[in-house]
Structures are given as C-alpha cells and as structure tokens.
Enzyme design. Sequence first.
Site, mmCIF file in Angstrom:
data_model
loop_
_atom_site.group_PDB
_atom_site.id
_atom_site.type_symbol
_atom_site.label_atom_id
_atom_site.label_comp_id
_atom_site.label_asym_id
_atom_site.label_seq_id
_atom_site.Cartn_x
_atom_site.Cartn_y
_atom_site.Cartn_z
ATOM 1 N N ARG A 224 -11.036 0.603 14.816
ATOM 2 C CA ARG A 224 -11.043 1.090 13.444
ATOM 3 C C ARG A 224 -12.077 0.219 12.744
ATOM 4 N NH1 ARG A 224 -5.142 1.662 10.689
ATOM 5 N NH2 ARG A 224 -5.484 -0.547 10.310
ATOM 6 N N LYS B 221 0.838 -1.213 0.000
ATOM 7 C CA LYS B 221 0.000 0.000 0.000
ATOM 8 C C LYS B 221 0.872 1.263 0.000
ATOM 9 C CE LYS B 221 -0.264 -0.184 5.025
ATOM 10 N NZ LYS B 221 -1.111 -0.402 6.205
ATOM 11 N N TYR C 21 13.162 32.014 2.897
ATOM 12 C CA TYR C 21 11.918 32.690 3.304
ATOM 13 C C TYR C 21 11.899 32.997 4.791
ATOM 14 C CZ TYR C 21 9.679 31.305 -1.120
ATOM 15 O OH TYR C 21 9.341 31.130 -2.430
ATOM 16 N N ASP D 17 10.739 23.878 -3.544
ATOM 17 C CA ASP D 17 11.554 23.166 -4.536
ATOM 18 C C ASP D 17 13.052 23.192 -4.246
ATOM 19 O OD1 ASP D 17 9.082 23.139 -6.157
ATOM 20 O OD2 ASP D 17 9.543 25.274 -6.394
ATOM 21 N N CYS E 241 12.236 25.267 1.229
ATOM 22 C CA CYS E 241 11.277 25.857 0.288
ATOM 23 C C CYS E 241 10.505 24.741 -0.417
ATOM 24 C CB CYS E 241 11.994 26.705 -0.756
ATOM 25 S SG CYS E 241 13.133 27.923 -0.077
ATOM 26 N N ARG F 127 1.887 -10.267 7.867
ATOM 27 C CA ARG F 127 1.656 -9.139 6.964
ATOM 28 C C ARG F 127 2.713 -8.058 7.154
ATOM 29 N NH1 ARG F 127 -3.587 -9.297 9.564
ATOM 30 N NH2 ARG F 127 -3.065 -7.242 10.382
ATOM 31 N N HIS G 212 -5.817 -6.611 13.622
ATOM 32 C CA HIS G 212 -4.638 -5.753 13.460
ATOM 33 C C HIS G 212 -4.206 -5.192 14.800
ATOM 34 C CE1 HIS G 212 -1.831 -3.442 11.114
ATOM 35 N NE2 HIS G 212 -2.287 -2.292 11.555
HETATM 36 C C1 LIG Z 1 -0.200 -1.399 6.848
HETATM 37 C C2 LIG Z 1 -0.692 -2.676 7.361
HETATM 38 C C3 LIG Z 1 0.223 -3.698 7.680
HETATM 39 C C4 LIG Z 1 1.717 -3.527 7.656
HETATM 40 O O1 LIG Z 1 2.151 -2.774 8.761
HETATM 41 P P1 LIG Z 1 3.712 -2.573 9.066
HETATM 42 O O2 LIG Z 1 3.745 -1.951 10.399
HETATM 43 O O3 LIG Z 1 4.214 -1.656 7.990
HETATM 44 O O4 LIG Z 1 4.338 -3.904 8.981
HETATM 45 C C5 LIG Z 1 -0.307 -4.921 8.053
HETATM 46 N N1 LIG Z 1 -1.650 -5.116 8.128
HETATM 47 C C6 LIG Z 1 -2.544 -4.137 7.844
HETATM 48 C C7 LIG Z 1 -3.996 -4.434 7.952
HETATM 49 C C8 LIG Z 1 -2.093 -2.895 7.466
HETATM 50 O O5 LIG Z 1 -2.992 -1.930 7.199
#
Ligand SMILES: *Cc1c(COP(=O)(O)O)cnc(C)c1O
Length: 370
Positions: free
Chosen positions: A133, A35, A262, A311, A309, A218, A162
Amino acid sequence: MRPTFVEVDLGRISANLAAIRSHVSPSTKVMAIVKANAYGHGIVEVARLMEKQRADMLGVAFLEEAVLLREHGITAPILVFGGIAQKQIPLILKLGLSATAPSVDKLRLIDEAAGALGIRARVHLKIDTGMERIGVHYYSADKLLEASLSCRHCDVEGIYSHFANADAADLTHARLQQQRFMEVLEFYTKRSLPPPCRHLANSAGVLALPESHLDMVRPGIMLYGVYPSPETPKTVPVHPALSWRSHVAYFKVVQAGSPVSYGSTWAPEQQTRVVTVPLGYGDGYFRALSGKAQMLIRGHRYPIVGRVCMDQTMLDLGTGTAYNGDPVTIIGSDEKEAISADEIASWAGTIPYEVLTNINTRVPRVYLGA
Ligand SMILES: *Cc1c(COP(=O)(O)O)cnc(C)c1O
C-alpha cells in the site's frame, strides 16, 4: 430525536484504553485510532475522551478528519496515515498535525513547504514491509531514512509500518514483516543515532505479537471493544462500547402466503405476527442481511423476513409478543440475549470493522458516561 439511535458507552472505551495500557509496557505509548468516525462511534466525542484520558496520540486516515478535530478544539498530537496531496501540506503544517512521509518526494515537499511557511513539520516515515500500500519498500527504505536526516524543517517524530496479516491464526507473515521493519531500523544503530518513535502494532499486533509493541501501539477496533478476528487471541479483556437500538414502529398480523417487502421474496406458511422496525440500508444496515439476520425484542431473537428496505425492516415474531414502541436491539444486549458486531458480520459475509463503520450519520449517537 429519532427513535433509532446508537448508544456509545464512553466508560467502556476508557476502560478498554486502560486495559490496553496495562497490557503493553509502561514505556510504550498508545495512539488511539479514531478514523472513520471513530469506527462509527463518533470521532469528535471519542477523540475528546481519548485526549482527556491522555492517549499519547490520535490516528486518523485523512486530513479532513484531523481538520474536524482541530475545529472542535482538540489539541492532542494527531497523525494522518494517508498519503497527502501536495496542496494539503500547508494546512497539515498550520494545524500542527503529524504527516506521513511515504516517499522521498513527499518528504522533500513537506520540508520545502515547512521552510516556506517558517514552521517545523512533524513527520512519520512510512515503511512498506509487505502490504504493498503506501510507503517505501523495506528493501529501499535507506534512501528515505537518509533523506530524513538532511531535512532542515522537519522533526522526524516517528517511523512506522503496518501489518497485513496480524489477525490471522498463522503469524508467519506478520513476523516476517516485523523482521523486515527491524532490519530497516538498523540504519539508526549503524549510525549510532537514536531512532524516532517506532510503531507497528494494530489491535491484532497488540493482542498476538507482544514483540511488535515497540515504542507505540496503534489500537483501533479493540479500543471499541471488538476483536479484529476470531483467530486473534483475547489477551486483553475489552468490551463493546456500541449498542444500536430502535423500537417497534408497527405491528400486524400477516396471513399465510402473503409476501412481505420488496420482491415478495418471503411469505409465511401460516398466519404470523410481523413488526416493522424503522431502520434500513439507508442507515447502513446491510441489505445483504435480508432473510439472514436477527434482532432482539424483550430478550428474544427474531428473524428478519423479506428484504431490508432503505428505511424499514420487518421481523417475524411467530407466536412471540411485542407492542408498538417496544425497544428493538440491533447490536447490543437485551436481557439475557446479545447480538454482536461479529455476529452481524458473519451473517453479512463481512468483518466487524465494516459493520461498525457502515452505520451512517443519519443515525444519531447518544453518549453514556459523558
Ligand atoms: C486503521 C489502522 C490501525 C488500527 O487498526 P485496527 O485493526 O483497528 O486496530 C492502525 N494503524 C493504521 C496505519 C491504520 O490505518
């Protein structure tokens, strides 16, 4: 090509995947999280690499990310984590993506849409064990699991939760979340049913909580060679894959008392040498790094002076030497010095995740080991 670019070492990402694989049990699958443009590394290239290296599954946050991957010919299984809108369901199904079912209602909508289209839906049930969540609460998860048994057009491939705090030094809450998840899974034991693929561990879970590996892990940030937090044990050796480079675009001598950039927030006390580097917050280099961060030239660290800045960014060389065209390292190593995403995060008061995902698409990506 623009002289400011991100260099991604694909060999490093493969090696990090291999290190994760050898850390988890051989029966535990690995979902590679890609992602947010693969944490800034380039979603299509990283997904292609992960497919080639036979990651068991890819994980994305949004349908749009998965669509992009399918458009680029990636056929690997992909789980979309985010909650999906009803009108997105047909596309998810047609692309053969795995959808997250975070509630009974969504599950029913997916099942109906699959029935209407005459295709099987792939579904992962999402249990909230302490993140508040998306996902059904662990204490009312039975009704989602029950409903999943009566779906006629769904293959329930997975069930997941999660962690909110697996990257903390104190793992009490993470363990509590795992315990709640295991209690939800007793639903299957009680009915003598095999559970679908159970997954829970993000990078921090992979590193700190072996009991959380279950059927699939994951990993996201660690795939890119960065540890989730300073508190996470480094039980798997991974190495950063991303370097951010630019070059010296301009050299000048600035007189004592002449303010730079700036807002005129900084002026040298004595005559000094200042170089301009052609990148700024318009590339995703935080303006909050003004007066705080450093960059590398010829193996030396030099401080940013004045405001970053949109750029351009200025560095004070003091009595150091640099010439127009000299390479500048924003993240990565140069001779014996190195600046990590973690170090930038601590200068900016954020986490390395944000440093990496913030590098925007104006910065071209170059791939090593492709
Ligand atoms: C982003 C995400 C992960 C990975 O998390 P890390 O901390 O980058 O390993 C795993 N599971 C879900 C559902 C996530 O949204």
